[in-house]
Motif scaffolding. Structure first.
Motif, mmCIF file in Angstrom:
data_model
loop_
_atom_site.group_PDB
_atom_site.id
_atom_site.type_symbol
_atom_site.label_atom_id
_atom_site.label_comp_id
_atom_site.label_asym_id
_atom_site.label_seq_id
_atom_site.Cartn_x
_atom_site.Cartn_y
_atom_site.Cartn_z
ATOM 1 N N THR A 354 0.699 -1.067 -0.031
ATOM 2 C CA THR A 354 0.063 -0.101 0.012
ATOM 3 C C THR A 354 0.881 1.175 -0.171
ATOM 4 N N THR A 458 1.467 -8.388 9.020
ATOM 5 C CA THR A 458 0.029 -8.494 10.009
ATOM 6 C C THR A 458 -0.152 -7.095 10.480
ATOM 7 N N THR A 459 0.996 -6.275 10.639
ATOM 8 C CA THR A 459 0.875 -4.844 10.879
ATOM 9 C C THR A 459 0.197 -4.103 10.160
ATOM 10 N N MET A 461 -1.751 -5.100 7.337
ATOM 11 C CA MET A 461 -3.147 -5.559 7.220
ATOM 12 C C MET A 461 -4.016 -4.907 8.205
ATOM 13 N N GLY A 462 -3.473 -5.112 9.501
ATOM 14 C CA GLY A 462 -4.207 -4.901 10.694
ATOM 15 C C GLY A 462 -4.339 -3.413 11.087
ATOM 16 N N ARG A 463 -3.413 -2.821 10.896
ATOM 17 C CA ARG A 463 -3.503 -1.506 11.484
ATOM 18 C C ARG A 463 -3.316 -0.254 10.245
ATOM 19 N N LEU A 464 -3.148 -0.664 8.856
ATOM 20 C CA LEU A 464 -3.018 0.325 7.662
ATOM 21 C C LEU A 464 -4.113 -0.100 6.840
ATOM 22 N N THR A 465 -4.144 -1.032 6.312
ATOM 23 C CA THR A 465 -5.091 -1.311 5.250
ATOM 24 C C THR A 465 -6.670 -1.947 5.731
ATOM 25 N N GLY A 466 -6.447 -2.531 6.802
ATOM 26 C CA GLY A 466 -7.637 -3.567 7.265
ATOM 27 C C GLY A 466 -8.225 -4.488 6.540
ATOM 28 N N GLY A 467 -7.396 -5.158 5.358
ATOM 29 C CA GLY A 467 -7.798 -6.248 4.607
ATOM 30 C C GLY A 467 -7.410 -7.467 5.237
ATOM 31 N N THR A 468 -7.956 -8.467 4.784
ATOM 32 C CA THR A 468 -7.684 -9.876 5.585
ATOM 33 C C THR A 468 -7.033 -10.750 4.438
#
Ligand code: ADP
Ligand code: MG
Length: 650
Positions: A354, A458-459, A461-468
């Motif tokens: 991203t 994980t960081t 996805m979890g904290r920036l993009t929010g995707g899975t």
């Protein structure tokens, strides 16, 4: 009964003219024996020249039968007629018909070139003949540097060059002053005494009185044919032809050289025109060579960049290109873990990318944030300049840690002495601590000025993009496993994990390389064919100029045919000219292209255009074939000209 040398039976020659054709000859019957001296007289337009042209095989009768030594000329092919003209006849024209580009010697030698005499015999004989006719001090002169009488002597020498058993002279004194005319008649008398058969056309009775037999024409028919009482009939034994024939290959070579020389002369005579014609070929060849060199250079550069990606990685992307029916399943980090557990896999990593705004102090820049697994750096073979990579715990704990590349370091920490390690930067609004700095990449995709930072996926996805789901997975295959086998195994495993559906795409660098090669090849082909159009236009220019050249030199072609050039000799001469123009143009175009390629390499040191040996050879092959293809039609037009028509053209 012995055969007469020349025999005409009921010979007629009609010229098409409107409804009623003009009969230039009507039912002419004649026998001419070897060693005779015949004058053909008559008013202007009575058919004398027409008869002469028929006798000399420059023209064919419309009807009737003409035999030379018993051979029916109607049955002879154009090249056999050329041989008759070459071996038996010698022409002397009222207007001399010498070639202006050649010296006296060159003009005299020409028939011998086509007859295949050796060059030594040729040189010697032409000099002897000219010397005998009082031209010893004019050997190297061109026709324009000679008087009418002198030119006529050159043309007599030319008629004698191959032996000239039968001399056909059409008004040989017509264009000369009376003194020069008398000298020419003296020469003809001498030749007759030596055994040459002389056939002379004249409208001047005083000239005709030299002959032993006088034939008078009126309106194309023989009015009177009888012995001249002034001159007793003496007939000498015919002279043997003093010719030494060269070997067949030497004769071919000599004729080729003659054609080559004439092509050079013709090109030199119109330098500006030749150069402009060449320009088309120069531009065409240069643009084709440059486009190909550009394509090859670009391909080389891209491939060398791919090379830095390593050769044993495989990328997995979700979805199949072009398959809409297949509802694609996203890739998960668990897929990467499953792959990493395989024996043939060295390491594997998921990636999510991203773009983010990086802020440090008062500096704010855009960067690419790569969310990657802890094995990413091993997969890519990335080396650190300082600090360390993150480990599996960081992935597990969604640690806000960051590895930055050299470009980012230079942007955020312009002062080379400051230590980025331990500093906290903001990714969008997420604070992250810098734990490592990678080495400056020397070569590779997106090195340029792009800024890249690496954080646990994980960081990101979890904290920036929010995707899975992850955007792709990169697998590094262990060195001992063949890529093909690894690709199949990965495909099997992933299909299994996706409920038996192959809804993903595998890409390895070999595939990428192939794709890039075929893409640049297609592009080069496309651009090359556009450049080829320039070449085509150049070729048409060559054809155009060759057609002009042929029509300008029609009389020259006629003269060459009269002295016995074969159709092939004429074809060859004009083809050589076309090929020469194209070859020289091609060579200049190639030099031009190489010059530009050199300049480009100087101007852009990282990029070099590749002018290969094969493209040089292709350029030469190409220009030669353009010369042949576009020169053929004009050359064939020239070769198919009728000798008598060509001679009549001024
Ligand atoms: P001469 O040489 O006796 O003056 P030519 O043989 O040149 O006569 O011409 C004989 C006749 O044929 C003339 O009427 C002339 O007009 C005609 N003629 C000659 N050549 C051609 C030609 N190429 N086309 C049409 N008519 C021609
Ligand atoms: Mg005439």
């Amino acid at each position: 009964m012995t055969q007469p040398l020349l025999r005409l039976r009921e010979v007629g020659r009609d010229y098409p003219a409107g409804d009623e054709p003009i009969s230039a000859l009507r039912d002419v019957n004649l026998d001419i024996e070897a060693g005779e001296f015949v004058a053909i007289v008559g008013a202007s337009g009575s058919g004398k020249s027409t008869l002469m042209n028929v006798l000399g095989c420059l023209d064919r009768p419309t009807h009737g039968r003409y035999e030379v030594n018993g051979r029916n000329t109607a049955e002879l092919q154009p090249d056999e007629l050329a041989e008759l003209r070459r071996e038996h006849f010698g022409f002397i024209f009222q207007r001399y018909h010498l070639l202006g580009d050649l010296t006296a010697v060159g003009n005299v030698e020409m028939p011998a070139v086509y007859a295949g005499q050796t060059s030594t015999t040729r040189h010697q004989r032409s000099r002897e003949l000219l010397a005998r006719l009082g031209m010893a001090d004019r050997l190297g002169h061109r026709p324009t540097q000679l008087s009418g009488g002198q030119q006529q002597r050159v043309s007599i020498a030319r008629a004698l060059m191959n032996g000239g058993h039968v001399i056909l002279a059409d008004e040989p004194t017509g264009a000369l002053d009376s003194r020069s005319g008398e000298e020419v008649m003296k020469i003809l008398n001498e030749l007759h005494n030596e055994g040459h058969t002389i056939i002379l056309v004249t409208h001047d009775m005083a000239v005709a009185e030299h002959a032993q037999r006088i034939i008078e024409l009126r309106d194309g028919a023989v009015l009177r044919d009888g012995a001249n009482p002034q001159r007793p009939a003496t007939r000498a034994v015919a002279a043997a032809t003093p010719s030494r024939k060269a070997a067949a290959w030497a004769s071919l070579r000599d004729r080729f050289l003659e054609a080559f020389r004439m092509a050079m002369v013709a090109m030199a005579a119109h330098r500006m025109r030749t150069f402009l014609t060449m320009l088309g070929i120069i531009i065409g060849i240069a643009s084709v060579v440059l486009v190909v060199a550009l394509g090859a250079g670009a391909q080389k550069q891209i491939l060398s960049q791919i090379g830095s990606l390593g050769t044993n990685t495989i990328e997995i992307y979700p979805g199949v290109i072009g398959d809409q029916t297949n509802t694609m399943r996203p890739l998960r980090a668990a897929d990467a873990d499953a792959l990493a557990a395989q024996s043939f896999v060295d390491s594997a990593t998921p990636s999510v990318n991203t773009s983010v705004t990086l802020r440090y102090g008062n500096i704010s820049v855009n960067a690419q944030a790569n969310g990657v697994g802890e094995q990413y750096f091993r997969v890519r073979g990335t080396k650190l300049a300082a600090g360390s990579f993150f480990g599996p715990q960081s992935i597990y704990r969604l640690d806000q840690v960051l590895v930055i590349d050299d470009n980012t370091r230079a942007k955020l920490f312009p002062d080379a002495r400051s230590n980025p390690l331990g500093q906290v930067v903001l990714l969008n609004n997420m604070p992250s601590r810098i734990i490592g700095v990678t080495q400056k990449q020397t070569n590779g995709f997106g090195n340029g000025n792009n800024l890249s930072v690496y954080a646990p996926y994980t960081t990101v996805m979890g904290r920036l993009t929010g995707g899975t789901s992850v955007s792709n997975i990169t697998v590094r295959v262990s060195d001992e496993t063949p890529m093909k086998a690894a690709e199949e195994a990965i495909s099997r495993l992933m299909t299994l994990r996706h409920d038996g559906r192959k809804d993903f795409t595998l890409n390895n660098t070999a595939n990428i390389r192939e794709t890039i090669e075929s893409t640049t090849r297609t592009l080069t082909l496309l651009l090359g064919s556009i450049a080829g159009i320039a070449l085509l236009v150049g070729g048409i220019g060559v054809m155009n100029i060759m057609l002009v050249s042929v029509s300008e030199r029609t009389r020259e072609i006629g003269v060459r045919m009269a002295v016995g050039a074969r159709q092939g000799d004429i074809l060859q001469q004009f083809l050589i000219e076309a090929v020469l123009v194209c070859l020289v143009g091609g060579a200049l175009g190639l030099l031009f292209a190489m010059g530009i390629a050199g300049l480009v390499s100087l101007a852009i040191p990282t990029f070099s255009m590749v002018v290969s040996i094969s493209s040089m050879m292709a350029a030469f092959a190409c220009s030669t074939s353009i010369g042949i293809v576009f020169g053929f039609l004009p050359a064939r037009n020239a070769a198919r000209l009728d000798p008598v028509d060509a001679l009549a053209r001024e």
